[in-house]
Design an enzyme around this catalytic site. Structure first.
Site, short mmCIF file in Angstrom:
data_model
loop_
_atom_site.label_atom_id
_atom_site.label_comp_id
_atom_site.label_asym_id
_atom_site.label_seq_id
_atom_site.Cartn_x
_atom_site.Cartn_y
_atom_site.Cartn_z
N HIS A 66 -4.65 -1.65 -4.13
CA HIS A 66 -6.08 -1.95 -3.91
C HIS A 66 -6.79 -1.66 -4.94
CE1 HIS A 66 -4.14 -2.18 0.34
NE2 HIS A 66 -4.07 -0.78 0.28
N SER A 117 0.89 -1.21 -0.17
CA SER A 117 0.14 0.02 0.12
C SER A 117 0.93 1.14 0.01
CB SER A 117 -0.88 -0.32 1.14
OG SER A 117 -1.87 0.99 1.02
#
Length: 244
Positions: free
Chosen positions: A171, A135
């Site tokens: 994501h 991330s």
């Protein structure tokens, strides 16, 4: 024996939840260790940075426990309230793998620059230390990407370390706004060519070349988004499924 060429493993994965509680290092993190070519007569030296999450001590404990189960020699490098090691550069450069956790990529970049880590990571990458993360720990290596660092509404960040000359979308399959925002940013020129990963997928770079995508779970994808005319073209990159 460092990695043969500068190597980055940028992911929307890296962790798996244990049935009995806690976390374990998942396939993409183990791949990073494999690419570091660690001699068999010692444990891999893995340095973890949780800067993006504010150096949470409870999470650091989980990371240490996961490292012990994996057979890693794990050091958690905190920067709050001060560096947790006497020589930050020596710690990074003496690692086989540096793994960066998720959270606020905007805050991470600001704090790293205050401590001179932007230059340290460039030196480590060139020296064969494998860099990786999830991330925010993925976006940081690129020119920028999409982030919730500034609030619940996703916005662009464009001041990444730039070791990889692309944007990064994390994501991609689990947060509805990620894909359309990447397309908007590439179409408008805010981001250049952008490489994206579904949850559980890692992107492996040697030098600045994307050499493969890998997945910790089946059915996931990676994507390259390029500007074409007034719009964009998205190309799926099929990942290699990692062994559990």
């Amino acid at each position: 024996m460092p990695a043969e060429v500068p190597t980055i493993v940028a992911t929307s994965g890296g962790w798996t939840r244990r049935e009995l509680g806690g976390i374990d290092w998942a396939g993409t993190a183990h791949l990073a260790v494999e690419l570091a070519r660690v001699p068999r007569d010692r444990a891999p030296r893995v340095t973890y940075l949780g800067t993006a999450g504010g150096d949470q001590r409870s999470w650091a404990g989980e990371v240490h426990a996961a490292g012990e189960r994996a057979g890693f020699r794990t050091t958690v490098l905190d920067l709050f309230p001060m560096p947790s090691v006497p020589d930050v550069a020596a710690q990074v450069l003496g690692s086989d793998v540096v793994w960066v956790g998720g959270g606020s990529v905007a805050n991470l970049l600001a704090v790293w620059r205050v401590h001179g880590l932007d230059g340290v990571f460039a030196r480590a990458w060139e020296a064969g230390v494998v860099l990786g993360g999830v991330s925010a720990g993925s976006i940081c290596w690129f020119t920028g990407g999409t982030t919730d660092s500034f609030g619940p509404e996703l916005r662009p960040v464009t001041d990444g370390l730039g070791l990889l000359p692309y944007g990064n979308g994390v994501h991609y399959d689990s947060e509805a706004r990620r894909r359309p925002l990447v397309h908007e940013l590439v179409a408008s020129g805010v981001l250049g060519e952008t490489h994206c990963s579904d949850d559980g997928v890692g992107l492996v770079y040697q030098g600045t070349e994307l050499v493969e995508a890998v997945a910790e779970v089946p059915g996931k994808g990676a994507y390259v988004v390029r500007r074409e005319g007034p719009g964009v073209v998205e190309t799926r990159v099929e990942p290699r499924l990692l062994r559990p």
